[in-house]
Design a protein around this motif. Structure first.
Motif, PDB file in Angstrom:
ATOM      1  N   GLN A 122      -4.524   3.816  -3.038  1.00  0.00           N
ATOM      2  CA  GLN A 122      -5.305   4.411  -1.895  1.00  0.00           C
ATOM      3  C   GLN A 122      -4.168   5.177  -0.873  1.00  0.00           C
ATOM      4  N   VAL A 123      -4.476   6.271  -0.326  1.00  0.00           N
ATOM      5  CA  VAL A 123      -3.840   6.995   0.540  1.00  0.00           C
ATOM      6  C   VAL A 123      -4.650   7.238   1.741  1.00  0.00           C
ATOM      7  N   ARG A 124      -3.799   6.960   2.657  1.00  0.00           N
ATOM      8  CA  ARG A 124      -4.720   7.285   3.962  1.00  0.00           C
ATOM      9  C   ARG A 124      -4.392   8.524   4.838  1.00  0.00           C
ATOM     10  N   ILE A 125      -5.398   9.216   5.125  1.00  0.00           N
ATOM     11  CA  ILE A 125      -5.162  10.655   5.756  1.00  0.00           C
ATOM     12  C   ILE A 125      -5.786  10.696   6.908  1.00  0.00           C
ATOM     13  N   SER A 126      -4.965  10.674   8.082  1.00  0.00           N
ATOM     14  CA  SER A 126      -5.401  10.669   9.456  1.00  0.00           C
ATOM     15  C   SER A 126      -5.349  12.210  10.091  1.00  0.00           C
ATOM     16  N   ILE A 152     -10.054  11.310  13.033  1.00  0.00           N
ATOM     17  CA  ILE A 152     -10.898  11.138  11.710  1.00  0.00           C
ATOM     18  C   ILE A 152      -9.844  10.616  10.759  1.00  0.00           C
ATOM     19  N   SER A 153      -9.935   9.382  10.160  1.00  0.00           N
ATOM     20  CA  SER A 153      -9.322   9.042   9.120  1.00  0.00           C
ATOM     21  C   SER A 153     -10.043   8.431   7.782  1.00  0.00           C
ATOM     22  N   PHE A 154      -9.309   8.800   6.619  1.00  0.00           N
ATOM     23  CA  PHE A 154     -10.158   8.387   5.575  1.00  0.00           C
ATOM     24  C   PHE A 154      -9.115   7.934   4.562  1.00  0.00           C
ATOM     25  N   THR A 155      -9.518   7.698   3.303  1.00  0.00           N
ATOM     26  CA  THR A 155      -8.797   7.193   2.372  1.00  0.00           C
ATOM     27  C   THR A 155      -8.935   8.171   0.935  1.00  0.00           C
ATOM     28  N   ILE A 156      -8.242   8.322   0.049  1.00  0.00           N
ATOM     29  CA  ILE A 156      -8.425   9.021  -1.243  1.00  0.00           C
ATOM     30  C   ILE A 156      -7.506   8.502  -2.189  1.00  0.00           C
ATOM     31  N   GLY A 157      -7.501   8.816  -3.568  1.00  0.00           N
ATOM     32  CA  GLY A 157      -6.618   8.312  -4.588  1.00  0.00           C
ATOM     33  C   GLY A 157      -5.417   8.950  -4.430  1.00  0.00           C
ATOM     34  N   HIS A 158      -4.375   8.424  -5.186  1.00  0.00           N
ATOM     35  CA  HIS A 158      -3.020   9.111  -5.026  1.00  0.00           C
ATOM     36  C   HIS A 158      -2.849  10.324  -5.787  1.00  0.00           C
ATOM     37  N   SER A 159      -3.790  10.601  -6.962  1.00  0.00           N
ATOM     38  CA  SER A 159      -3.715  11.541  -7.822  1.00  0.00           C
ATOM     39  C   SER A 159      -3.983  13.124  -6.837  1.00  0.00           C
ATOM     40  N   ARG A 160      -4.836  12.990  -5.856  1.00  0.00           N
ATOM     41  CA  ARG A 160      -5.143  14.158  -5.169  1.00  0.00           C
ATOM     42  C   ARG A 160      -4.530  14.506  -4.027  1.00  0.00           C
ATOM     43  N   ILE A 161      -3.382  13.736  -3.695  1.00  0.00           N
ATOM     44  CA  ILE A 161      -2.796  14.102  -2.304  1.00  0.00           C
ATOM     45  C   ILE A 161      -2.377  15.510  -2.032  1.00  0.00           C
ATOM     46  N   ASP A 162      -1.689  15.995  -3.032  1.00  0.00           N
ATOM     47  CA  ASP A 162      -1.109  17.371  -2.868  1.00  0.00           C
ATOM     48  C   ASP A 162      -2.443  18.295  -2.692  1.00  0.00           C
ATOM     49  N   GLU A 163      -3.293  18.189  -3.243  1.00  0.00           N
ATOM     50  CA  GLU A 163      -4.730  19.171  -3.033  1.00  0.00           C
ATOM     51  C   GLU A 163      -4.970  18.995  -1.834  1.00  0.00           C
ATOM     52  N   ALA A 164      -5.265  17.690  -1.260  1.00  0.00           N
ATOM     53  CA  ALA A 164      -5.722  17.362  -0.121  1.00  0.00           C
ATOM     54  C   ALA A 164      -4.938  17.736   1.103  1.00  0.00           C
ATOM     55  N   ARG A 165      -3.710  17.580   0.976  1.00  0.00           N
ATOM     56  CA  ARG A 165      -2.856  18.145   1.986  1.00  0.00           C
ATOM     57  C   ARG A 165      -2.911  19.673   2.181  1.00  0.00           C
ATOM     58  N   ARG A 166      -2.913  20.448   0.921  1.00  0.00           N
ATOM     59  CA  ARG A 166      -2.949  21.866   1.183  1.00  0.00           C
ATOM     60  C   ARG A 166      -4.268  22.284   1.658  1.00  0.00           C
ATOM     61  N   ILE A 221      -0.291  11.581   6.580  1.00  0.00           N
ATOM     62  CA  ILE A 221      -0.573  11.222   5.377  1.00  0.00           C
ATOM     63  C   ILE A 221       0.368   9.663   5.038  1.00  0.00           C
ATOM     64  N   ASP A 222      -0.481   8.711   5.004  1.00  0.00           N
ATOM     65  CA  ASP A 222       0.340   7.337   4.781  1.00  0.00           C
ATOM     66  C   ASP A 222       0.012   6.939   3.410  1.00  0.00           C
ATOM     67  N   GLU A 223       0.975   7.015   2.428  1.00  0.00           N
ATOM     68  CA  GLU A 223       0.921   6.494   0.992  1.00  0.00           C
ATOM     69  C   GLU A 223       0.827   5.072   0.862  1.00  0.00           C
ATOM     70  N   LYS A 224       1.441   4.404   1.994  1.00  0.00           N
ATOM     71  CA  LYS A 224       2.063   2.819   1.816  1.00  0.00           C
ATOM     72  C   LYS A 224       0.718   1.994   2.331  1.00  0.00           C
ATOM     73  N   VAL A 225      -0.409   2.313   1.716  1.00  0.00           N
ATOM     74  CA  VAL A 225      -1.529   1.157   2.272  1.00  0.00           C
ATOM     75  C   VAL A 225      -2.451   0.805   0.903  1.00  0.00           C
ATOM     76  N   ASP A 226      -2.814  -0.171   1.001  1.00  0.00           N
ATOM     77  CA  ASP A 226      -3.763  -1.069   0.052  1.00  0.00           C
ATOM     78  C   ASP A 226      -5.082  -1.215   0.674  1.00  0.00           C
ATOM     79  N   LYS A 227      -6.096  -1.510  -0.103  1.00  0.00           N
ATOM     80  CA  LYS A 227      -7.490  -1.705   0.471  1.00  0.00           C
ATOM     81  C   LYS A 227      -7.577  -3.090  -0.403  1.00  0.00           C
ATOM     82  N   VAL A 228      -8.118  -4.260   0.483  1.00  0.00           N
ATOM     83  CA  VAL A 228      -8.578  -5.302  -0.084  1.00  0.00           C
ATOM     84  C   VAL A 228     -10.072  -5.621   0.287  1.00  0.00           C
ATOM     85  N   SER A 229     -10.910  -6.022  -0.670  1.00  0.00           N
ATOM     86  CA  SER A 229     -12.204  -6.413  -0.703  1.00  0.00           C
ATOM     87  C   SER A 229     -12.751  -7.526  -0.973  1.00  0.00           C
TER      88      SER A 229
END
Ligand code: ADP
Ligand code: ASP
Ligand code: MG
Length: 415
Positions: free
Chosen positions: A273-277, A318-332, A348-356
């Protein structure tokens, strides 16, 4: 095609084929099924950590390998696995032939690294079964209409196996892995996790999409849609029974003590999980549509979303999460629209986890969410985002606290 015997699909993950001893063990499992009177199609992953090693090596050569070459490279891992297993079978006198995704006509979209299966031309597999061979198919890979090798996303061999089982109308799709079934939480994180004997497609899909990577979540979507009977078990234990069966109805769903009690199936941790705000965007129609529209156009899956605004301040975060593999494209992509949407900052915060926590009957039980938050608060674990659905409550927490959060929640809900 009419075959003389029923078909069983068996999938062997990376840990099951990580060394010669394990490969020979896999060959024994397959051969014993053949001797019981089945046609076997075995879907094989890359041995051990081959895929990770190939990724690391590519990254040492270039910081931005093309997606096409990455897929060519990563597909070789599964090709090693299938060849080794075919050799081991031939060695013990069982006829077997290895086949790549392209050879068996696994036609996919052209989205490299996350291709979707469009169709499977089962003829090649049927031909080899009809010749009395075991068909060993490389997992995780296919071929696009423009004849390029594609891969199906990490953990994609599960998807290959389930899709093949569906097309061949296999009696069962057996998923062999390094654990003896699905547990109430990842047994490598939660020592007291309990094995689940049978589980419904819906529940397993929720667990998988919430991070229980014992099954890739896309493979569960296909299993559910086509009602593929799954049996998840250990390749190391060699027991016919045991494991976890995934099916439409189970007796266990009303295991809760009272009829209306909430029944928590499992607690999951999603470390991908990566959090983007996007901070301080004008509070006006069309902003969210623009942000999520451009991400969707590039096939970037968004998971949790929260929008917050101070009352009548005129701006939103507005904050949301995506998977690590797409960070670079999302940032661009987001940088490109930053000025247009009038955002002040993108963090962009890469140091988050999701617990469910996943279970039936959550919606009618307001107290469950409160209990979950209470457990986290007692351990001073800060909740950064929350999302709820009928069958799941998820919280984003700091990656440092992810494992502790899962253990505490399991203790509360599953003990
Ligand atoms: P494979 O190489 O066979 O595909 P994976 O590593 O992808 O294996 O999946 C198996 C791993 O999934 C287990 O070793 C376990 O740590 C992890 N896992 C996560 N959640 C669960 C769960 N709820 N039940 C069982 N295993 C889980
Ligand atoms: N080898 C691929 C991976 O490591 C696919 C798989 O194992 O299912 O993700
Ligand atoms: Mg896997």
């Amino acid at each position: 095609m009419n075959l003389d015997k029923p078909v069983v699909v068996q999938k062997f993950g990376g840990t099951s084929v990580k060394n010669p001893r394990r490969i020979k063990n896999v060959a024994e499992i397959i051969y014993s099924k053949v001797k019981k009177g089945y046609h076997v199609v075995a879907v094989v992953s890359a041995p051990g950590d081959t895929t990770d090693r190939l990724v690391d090596m590519a990254n040492k050569i270039t910081s931005c390998p093309t997606e096409r070459e990455m897929d060519v490279l990563l597909s070789t891992g599964e090709m090693q696995g299938m060849a080794f297993v075919a050799m081991a079978l031939n060695e013990i006198g069982c006829k077997a032939v290895s086949l790549t995704g392209s050879q068996v006509g696994i036609l996919t979209s052209s989205a490299h690294s996350r291709a979707r299966i469009k169709s499977i031309d089962a003829k090649k597999i049927y031909d080899s079964l009809a010749r009395g061979e075991v068909a060993i198919v490389a997992g995780f890979q296919g071929v696009s209409e423009d004849d390029n090798i594609t891969t199906l996303g990490r953990g994609g061999s599960d998807l290959s196996a389930v899709a093949i089982a569906s097309v061949l109308k296999a009696k069962v799709c057996e998923i062999y892995t390094d654990v003896d079934g699905v547990y109430s939480s990842d047994p490598s994180v939660v020592k007291g996790a309990k094995k689940i004997d049978s589980i419904t497609y819906d529940e397993m899909l929720e667990l998988a999409s919430a991070g229980a990577n014992v099954m890739q979540s896309r493979s569960m979507e296909v299993a559910k849609k086509h009602k593929v009977k799954l049996h998840i078990k250990s390749s190391l234990k060699r027991e016919e029974k045991g494991g976890t069966v995934v099916m439409e109805e189970t007796e266990k769903t009303d295991e809760a003590k009272g009829l209306e009690d909430v029944f928590i199936r499992g607690v999951t941790l999603d470390e991908d999980q990566v959090r983007i705000s996007i901070e301080r965007v004008p509070d006006k129609p069309g902003v969210a549509a623009k942000i999520f529209g451009v991400l969707a156009r590039d096939g970037i899956n968004v998971d949790m979303i929260i929008q917050s605004s101070a009352y009548s301040s005129g701006v939103n975060d507005i904050s949301f999460t995506i998977g690590h593999s797409r960070i670079d494209e999302a940032r661009r992509i987001l940088q490109e629209i930053k000025d247009e949407i009038g955002a002040k900052e993108i963090i962009i915060d890469e140091k988050v986890d999701k617990v469910s926590i996943v279970g039936i009957g959550m919606k009618s039980h307001a107290g469950v969410a409160a209990r979950m938050f209470e457990v986290l608060s007692k351990k001073s674990i800060n909740i950064e985002m929350i999302s709820t659905s009928e069958i799941k409550i998820s919280c984003v927490v700091s990656a440092k606290k992810g494992k502790e959060a899962v253990r505490e929640l399991h203790n509360e809900f599953c003990e």
